[in-house]
Design a protein around this motif. Structure first.
Motif, PDB file in Angstrom:
ATOM      1  N   GLN A  92       0.820  -1.212   0.000  1.00  8.68           N
ATOM      2  CA  GLN A  92       0.000   0.000   0.000  1.00  8.68           C
ATOM      3  C   GLN A  92       0.859   1.271   0.000  1.00  8.68           C
ATOM      4  O   GLN A  92       0.564   2.253   0.666  1.00  8.68           O
ATOM      5  N   THR A  93       1.930   1.254  -0.764  1.00  9.84           N
ATOM      6  CA  THR A  93       2.836   2.391  -0.823  1.00  9.84           C
ATOM      7  C   THR A  93       2.895   2.956  -2.240  1.00  9.84           C
ATOM      8  O   THR A  93       2.832   2.227  -3.224  1.00  9.84           O
ATOM      9  N   ARG A  94       3.039   4.276  -2.330  1.00 11.01           N
ATOM     10  CA  ARG A  94       3.127   4.939  -3.626  1.00 11.01           C
ATOM     11  C   ARG A  94       4.425   4.566  -4.334  1.00 11.01           C
ATOM     12  O   ARG A  94       5.457   4.373  -3.693  1.00 11.01           O
ATOM     13  N   ILE A  95       4.356   4.502  -5.656  1.00  8.66           N
ATOM     14  CA  ILE A  95       5.534   4.249  -6.474  1.00  8.66           C
ATOM     15  C   ILE A  95       5.804   5.493  -7.308  1.00  8.66           C
ATOM     16  O   ILE A  95       4.998   5.875  -8.159  1.00  8.66           O
ATOM     17  N   ASP A  96       6.903   6.163  -7.041  1.00  4.76           N
ATOM     18  CA  ASP A  96       7.318   7.346  -7.805  1.00  4.76           C
ATOM     19  C   ASP A  96       6.280   8.461  -7.711  1.00  4.76           C
ATOM     20  O   ASP A  96       5.280   8.364  -6.998  1.00  4.76           O
ATOM     21  N   ALA A  97       6.522   9.495  -8.472  1.00  2.00           N
ATOM     22  CA  ALA A  97       5.604  10.638  -8.538  1.00  2.00           C
ATOM     23  C   ALA A  97       4.390  10.260  -9.371  1.00  2.00           C
ATOM     24  O   ALA A  97       4.457   9.371 -10.229  1.00  2.00           O
ATOM     25  N   PRO A  98       3.255  10.914  -9.170  1.00  2.00           N
ATOM     26  CA  PRO A  98       2.064  10.586  -9.960  1.00  2.00           C
ATOM     27  C   PRO A  98       2.234  10.964 -11.428  1.00  2.00           C
ATOM     28  O   PRO A  98       3.066  11.811 -11.782  1.00  2.00           O
ATOM     29  N   LEU A  99       1.458  10.320 -12.284  1.00  2.00           N
ATOM     30  CA  LEU A  99       1.422  10.657 -13.696  1.00  2.00           C
ATOM     31  C   LEU A  99       0.444  11.821 -13.883  1.00  2.00           C
ATOM     32  O   LEU A  99      -0.685  11.767 -13.404  1.00  2.00           O
ATOM     33  N   ARG A 100       0.889  12.852 -14.558  1.00  2.00           N
ATOM     34  CA  ARG A 100       0.042  14.024 -14.789  1.00  2.00           C
ATOM     35  C   ARG A 100       0.009  14.309 -16.279  1.00  2.00           C
ATOM     36  O   ARG A 100       1.050  14.520 -16.888  1.00  2.00           O
ATOM     37  N   GLY A 101      -1.195  14.333 -16.848  1.00  7.50           N
ATOM     38  CA  GLY A 101      -1.268  14.586 -18.275  1.00  7.50           C
ATOM     39  C   GLY A 101      -2.571  15.214 -18.729  1.00  7.50           C
ATOM     40  O   GLY A 101      -2.616  15.864 -19.761  1.00  7.50           O
ATOM     41  N   HIS A 102      -3.637  15.027 -17.948  1.00 10.02           N
ATOM     42  CA  HIS A 102      -4.945  15.568 -18.337  1.00 10.02           C
ATOM     43  C   HIS A 102      -5.226  16.879 -17.624  1.00 10.02           C
ATOM     44  O   HIS A 102      -4.738  17.129 -16.519  1.00 10.02           O
ATOM     45  N   GLU A 103      -6.034  17.699 -18.242  1.00 12.61           N
ATOM     46  CA  GLU A 103      -6.469  18.933 -17.594  1.00 12.61           C
ATOM     47  C   GLU A 103      -7.614  18.656 -16.626  1.00 12.61           C
ATOM     48  O   GLU A 103      -7.736  19.321 -15.590  1.00 12.61           O
ATOM     49  N   SER A 104      -8.454  17.672 -16.954  1.00 15.83           N
ATOM     50  CA  SER A 104      -9.603  17.344 -16.109  1.00 15.83           C
ATOM     51  C   SER A 104      -9.317  16.072 -15.307  1.00 15.83           C
ATOM     52  O   SER A 104      -8.257  15.457 -15.425  1.00 15.83           O
ATOM     53  N   ASP A 105     -10.290  15.669 -14.481  1.00 19.78           N
ATOM     54  CA  ASP A 105     -10.135  14.483 -13.643  1.00 19.78           C
ATOM     55  C   ASP A 105      -9.920  13.235 -14.488  1.00 19.78           C
ATOM     56  O   ASP A 105     -10.445  13.124 -15.603  1.00 19.78           O
ATOM     57  N   VAL A 106      -9.163  12.288 -13.948  1.00 21.92           N
ATOM     58  CA  VAL A 106      -9.028  10.977 -14.581  1.00 21.92           C
ATOM     59  C   VAL A 106     -10.290  10.179 -14.267  1.00 21.92           C
ATOM     60  O   VAL A 106     -10.586   9.901 -13.099  1.00 21.92           O
ATOM     61  N   THR A 107     -11.041   9.817 -15.293  1.00 17.68           N
ATOM     62  CA  THR A 107     -12.335   9.158 -15.094  1.00 17.68           C
ATOM     63  C   THR A 107     -12.350   7.709 -15.570  1.00 17.68           C
ATOM     64  O   THR A 107     -13.361   7.025 -15.412  1.00 17.68           O
ATOM     65  N   ALA A 108     -11.256   7.217 -16.147  1.00 14.78           N
ATOM     66  CA  ALA A 108     -11.185   5.820 -16.587  1.00 14.78           C
ATOM     67  C   ALA A 108      -9.730   5.391 -16.684  1.00 14.78           C
ATOM     68  O   ALA A 108      -8.846   6.195 -17.006  1.00 14.78           O
ATOM     69  N   LEU A 109      -9.492   4.096 -16.400  1.00 13.54           N
ATOM     70  CA  LEU A 109      -8.161   3.504 -16.488  1.00 13.54           C
ATOM     71  C   LEU A 109      -8.273   2.144 -17.164  1.00 13.54           C
ATOM     72  O   LEU A 109      -9.277   1.442 -17.001  1.00 13.54           O
ATOM     73  N   ALA A 110      -7.215   1.766 -17.890  1.00 13.66           N
ATOM     74  CA  ALA A 110      -7.159   0.426 -18.478  1.00 13.66           C
ATOM     75  C   ALA A 110      -5.698   0.033 -18.633  1.00 13.66           C
ATOM     76  O   ALA A 110      -4.855   0.854 -19.022  1.00 13.66           O
ATOM     77  N   LEU A 111      -5.403  -1.235 -18.316  1.00 16.08           N
ATOM     78  CA  LEU A 111      -4.055  -1.787 -18.478  1.00 16.08           C
ATOM     79  C   LEU A 111      -4.061  -2.785 -19.626  1.00 16.08           C
ATOM     80  O   LEU A 111      -4.968  -3.623 -19.724  1.00 16.08           O
ATOM     81  N   ALA A 112      -3.042  -2.721 -20.481  1.00 11.25           N
ATOM     82  CA  ALA A 112      -2.889  -3.738 -21.510  1.00 11.25           C
ATOM     83  C   ALA A 112      -2.640  -5.089 -20.853  1.00 11.25           C
ATOM     84  O   ALA A 112      -2.095  -5.155 -19.744  1.00 11.25           O
ATOM     85  N   PRO A 113      -3.040  -6.197 -21.484  1.00  9.59           N
ATOM     86  CA  PRO A 113      -2.830  -7.519 -20.884  1.00  9.59           C
ATOM     87  C   PRO A 113      -1.383  -7.791 -20.478  1.00  9.59           C
ATOM     88  O   PRO A 113      -1.132  -8.489 -19.493  1.00  9.59           O
ATOM     89  N   SER A 114      -0.439  -7.226 -21.200  1.00  9.29           N
ATOM     90  CA  SER A 114       0.978  -7.410 -20.864  1.00  9.29           C
ATOM     91  C   SER A 114       1.381  -6.621 -19.623  1.00  9.29           C
ATOM     92  O   SER A 114       2.433  -6.881 -19.032  1.00  9.29           O
ATOM     93  N   GLY A 115       0.568  -5.627 -19.241  1.00  4.74           N
ATOM     94  CA  GLY A 115       0.870  -4.808 -18.077  1.00  4.74           C
ATOM     95  C   GLY A 115       1.854  -3.698 -18.321  1.00  4.74           C
ATOM     96  O   GLY A 115       2.206  -2.973 -17.385  1.00  4.74           O
TER      97      GLY A 115
END
Length: 306
Positions: free
Chosen positions: A239-262
């Motif tokens: 339950q620990t953070r890994i590195d700094a957060p990813l920042r790229g959108h101007e608005s809230d992140v409303t969906a996430l998806a991981l490729a099967p390979s990860g």
């Protein structure tokens, strides 16, 4: 032997005809927009979301779930199911679990397309999330009553006392080894279920202010979406953070998806961005959406299409 494929189809029905609404239905886009806003409000944990979206008259639209079995070339058969807030296939695809507003969970036989035993009763409010364990032996269900419950799939019985959550249980994630269950309410809490009859609560909540459903990789990487375009990577077990957060959108992140390979992450907002999970770098220019907020995404099995 012919291969068969299962799919869940969500369609909009007109209450006045009980038929599938055409693209020309005068209220289709109004109600699609309302459903999308409701989804966002549910992600934001707004308990009064349904009150903002009243059914105003008989021509309103509703969501219907259809179980379709395909033979690879043409539709083999379809079965209309009761409207559901949550759905999940078992790992072998032979069972479908549906969660309903009537405090019930139902298992369905996807081959025979019929109920697989009586409904499961235990929650005291609307069932909002369902998930099978990786081996298919356990079913986790989450509700607006603020609890998650664990069921033995074979016997269709509860196997432990309710697992408490911080707020409505929006999403449930089993660890790839099946020994942990992550429950998302207002925050996320990890439960140790090495012995599912005696689950042990993690020491603390983590990942506050969630704006999307989390995703979990096969190697234990948890990713969460937050306000103002932030996605955070976590070491799920610790339950620990890994590195700094990813920042790229101007608005809230409303969906996430991981490729099967990860190794590729897609984050959705008012556009879609692709990230290299290892380097934490964006790997493509933002993909523009149609103007609506992106609320759900998925990768194809080969990971080449999102």
């Amino acid at each position: 032997m012919r291969d068969y494929y299962l799919a869940l189809v969500r369609v909009l029905l007109a209450y006045d005809t009980n038929k599938v609404a055409s693209l020309q239905h005068p209220e289709l886009f109004v109600w699609r927009d309302r459903w999308q806003r409701l989804s966002l409000l549910r992600h934001a944990q707004k308990s009064n979301a349904p009150a903002l979206l009243p059914i105003e008259h008989h021509a309103a639209l509703s969501e219907q779930v259809v179980l379709a079995v395909y033979d690879g070339a043409s539709t083999y058969s379809c079965r209309r199911l009761p409207s559901a807030w949550a759905t999940a296939f078992s790992p072998d695809g032979r069972l479908l679990a549906t969660g309903h507003g009537a405090k019930t969970v139902q298992l369905w036989d996807t081959v025979e397309q019929c109920r697989a035993g009586p409904a499961l009763f235990g929650h005291t409010d609307q069932v909002m999330s369902v998930a099978f364990s990786p081996d298919g032996r356990l079913l986790a269900t989450g509700s607006r009553d603020g609890t998650a419950r664990l069921w033995d799939v074979d016997s269709r019985t509860l196997i432990t006392e309710p697992l408490d959550s911080a707020g409505f249980v929006e999403h449930l994630l089993f660890a790839p080894d099946g020994q942990s269950l992550y429950i998302q309410g207002r925050t996320i809490r990890r439960w140790d279920i090495i012995d599912p009859r005696q689950p042990q609560k993690g020491q603390r909540h983590f990942a506050n202010n969630l704006t999307s459903a989390p995703v979990l990789s096969t190697d234990g990487l948890l990713i969460t979406g937050h306000a103002r375009g932030v996605a955070q990577l976590w070491e799920a077990q610790e339950q620990t953070r890994i590195d700094a957060p990813l920042r790229g959108h101007e608005s809230d992140v409303t969906a996430l998806a991981l490729a099967p390979s990860g190794d590729v992450l897609a984050t959705g907002s008012d556009d879609v961005q692709l990230w290299d999970v290892r380097t934490r770098q964006m790997i493509h220019e933002p993909l523009k959406s149609s103007g609506d907020m992106v609320t759900e995404m998925a990768f194809s099995p080969d990971g080449r299409i999102s």
